[in-house]
Motif scaffolding. Structure first.
Motif, mmCIF file in Angstrom:
data_model
loop_
_atom_site.group_PDB
_atom_site.id
_atom_site.type_symbol
_atom_site.label_atom_id
_atom_site.label_comp_id
_atom_site.label_asym_id
_atom_site.label_seq_id
_atom_site.Cartn_x
_atom_site.Cartn_y
_atom_site.Cartn_z
ATOM 1 N N ALA A 195 0.842 -1.199 0.000
ATOM 2 C CA ALA A 195 0.000 0.000 0.000
ATOM 3 C C ALA A 195 0.873 1.243 0.000
ATOM 4 O O ALA A 195 2.059 1.192 0.303
ATOM 5 N N THR A 196 0.245 2.349 -0.345
ATOM 6 C CA THR A 196 0.852 3.659 -0.174
ATOM 7 C C THR A 196 0.096 4.346 0.945
ATOM 8 O O THR A 196 -1.134 4.387 0.937
ATOM 9 N N TRP A 197 0.810 4.859 1.905
ATOM 10 C CA TRP A 197 0.218 5.563 3.042
ATOM 11 C C TRP A 197 0.451 7.056 2.827
ATOM 12 O O TRP A 197 1.586 7.483 2.629
ATOM 13 N N VAL A 198 -0.626 7.843 2.846
ATOM 14 C CA VAL A 198 -0.554 9.250 2.464
ATOM 15 C C VAL A 198 -1.003 10.150 3.614
ATOM 16 O O VAL A 198 -2.035 9.920 4.237
ATOM 17 N N CYS A 199 -0.205 11.196 3.858
ATOM 18 C CA CYS A 199 -0.523 12.226 4.837
ATOM 19 C C CYS A 199 -0.716 13.534 4.069
ATOM 20 O O CYS A 199 0.091 13.864 3.201
ATOM 21 N N GLU A 200 -1.787 14.255 4.377
ATOM 22 C CA GLU A 200 -2.050 15.499 3.657
ATOM 23 C C GLU A 200 -1.382 16.708 4.288
ATOM 24 O O GLU A 200 -1.001 17.630 3.595
ATOM 25 N N ILE A 225 -3.230 7.849 5.692
ATOM 26 C CA ILE A 225 -4.360 7.021 5.271
ATOM 27 C C ILE A 225 -3.833 5.984 4.273
ATOM 28 O O ILE A 225 -3.079 6.315 3.353
ATOM 29 N N ARG A 226 -4.276 4.764 4.442
ATOM 30 C CA ARG A 226 -3.825 3.660 3.587
ATOM 31 C C ARG A 226 -4.566 3.668 2.256
ATOM 32 O O ARG A 226 -5.781 3.746 2.200
ATOM 33 N N THR A 227 -3.771 3.570 1.167
ATOM 34 C CA THR A 227 -4.306 3.431 -0.176
ATOM 35 C C THR A 227 -3.762 2.115 -0.724
ATOM 36 O O THR A 227 -2.565 2.030 -1.048
ATOM 37 N N PRO A 228 -4.603 1.092 -0.814
ATOM 38 C CA PRO A 228 -4.098 -0.213 -1.284
ATOM 39 C C PRO A 228 -3.595 -0.141 -2.716
ATOM 40 O O PRO A 228 -4.010 0.714 -3.505
ATOM 41 N N THR A 229 -2.706 -1.060 -3.050
ATOM 42 C CA THR A 229 -2.238 -1.150 -4.437
ATOM 43 C C THR A 229 -3.357 -1.708 -5.298
ATOM 44 O O THR A 229 -4.348 -2.249 -4.802
ATOM 45 N N SER A 242 2.423 17.383 3.614
ATOM 46 C CA SER A 242 2.346 16.493 2.464
ATOM 47 C C SER A 242 3.450 15.442 2.567
ATOM 48 O O SER A 242 4.641 15.773 2.550
ATOM 49 N N ALA A 243 3.036 14.196 2.733
ATOM 50 C CA ALA A 243 4.005 13.108 2.881
ATOM 51 C C ALA A 243 3.373 11.800 2.431
ATOM 52 O O ALA A 243 2.144 11.665 2.405
ATOM 53 N N TRP A 244 4.201 10.849 2.092
ATOM 54 C CA TRP A 244 3.735 9.508 1.752
ATOM 55 C C TRP A 244 4.892 8.520 1.924
ATOM 56 O O TRP A 244 6.053 8.903 1.930
ATOM 57 N N SER A 270 -5.794 -0.742 10.382
ATOM 58 C CA SER A 270 -5.610 -1.230 9.011
ATOM 59 C C SER A 270 -5.807 -0.136 7.971
ATOM 60 O O SER A 270 -5.370 -0.281 6.831
ATOM 61 N N GLU A 271 -6.457 0.954 8.317
ATOM 62 C CA GLU A 271 -6.730 2.023 7.351
ATOM 63 C C GLU A 271 -6.069 3.353 7.686
ATOM 64 O O GLU A 271 -6.010 4.237 6.835
ATOM 65 N N GLU A 272 -5.603 3.503 8.929
ATOM 66 C CA GLU A 272 -5.057 4.787 9.353
ATOM 67 C C GLU A 272 -3.870 4.556 10.289
ATOM 68 O O GLU A 272 -3.877 3.647 11.110
ATOM 69 N N PHE A 273 -2.888 5.413 10.152
ATOM 70 C CA PHE A 273 -1.686 5.352 10.968
ATOM 71 C C PHE A 273 -1.424 6.775 11.459
ATOM 72 O O PHE A 273 -1.259 7.688 10.669
#
Length: 144
Positions: free
Chosen positions: A36-41, A137-141, A44-46, A111-114
């Protein structure tokens, strides 16, 4: 004889307990949920978790500060809910040195948020203690 048995069992118990490598957060960290890609707004980070990568448990990504993109890595402290975020200092090209501390904190995993609750008593070298919390926030591949 009874006292000797208790002493021997106590010593054995101490060795067994001290040899345990028990991790209360096993199965809860971002890399435990698959690719997955984990994205922070804000900021701005991932970062990307790829179980096919040999070092998937040390995910790498990017952090944007003042319109500058920095390569960052995440080091999850074994047996705890803590993380250290670091970035490569471009002044040093050595594989094992040249890293600067960005921030560290206690984490809340799902599983969806870190979420990283940033330690404010430790000065960081990039974000200038501006953030109290980072939410990824988790964005699955696409394979998932």
């Amino acid at each position: 004889m009874h006292k000797l048995l208790i002493v021997v069992l106590s010593i054995v118990l101490i060795f067994v307990i001290s040899g345990c490598n028990y991790d209360l957060y096993y199965g809860k960290r971002p890399f435990d949920y698959g690719a997955a890609t984990w994205v922070c707004e804000e900021p701005s980070a991932w970062f990307v978790v790829n179980p096919d990568d040999d070092e998937y448990y040390y995910p790498k990504g990017e952090l944007v500060v003042d319109n500058q993109t920095h390569q960052v890595g995440f080091c999850f402290v074994h047996g705890t809910n803590q993380v250290i975020v670091y970035f490569r200092n471009s002044n040093n090209s050595s594989k094992y040195s040249g890293y600067d501390y960005v921030l560290s904190g206690e984490c809340i995993f799902s599983s969806e948020e870190f979420v990283i609750n940033v330690f404010k008593d430790r000065e960081d070298s990039l974000l200038n203690d501006y953030y109290d919390k980072l939410v990824f926030i988790r964005t699955p591949t696409k394979d998932e």
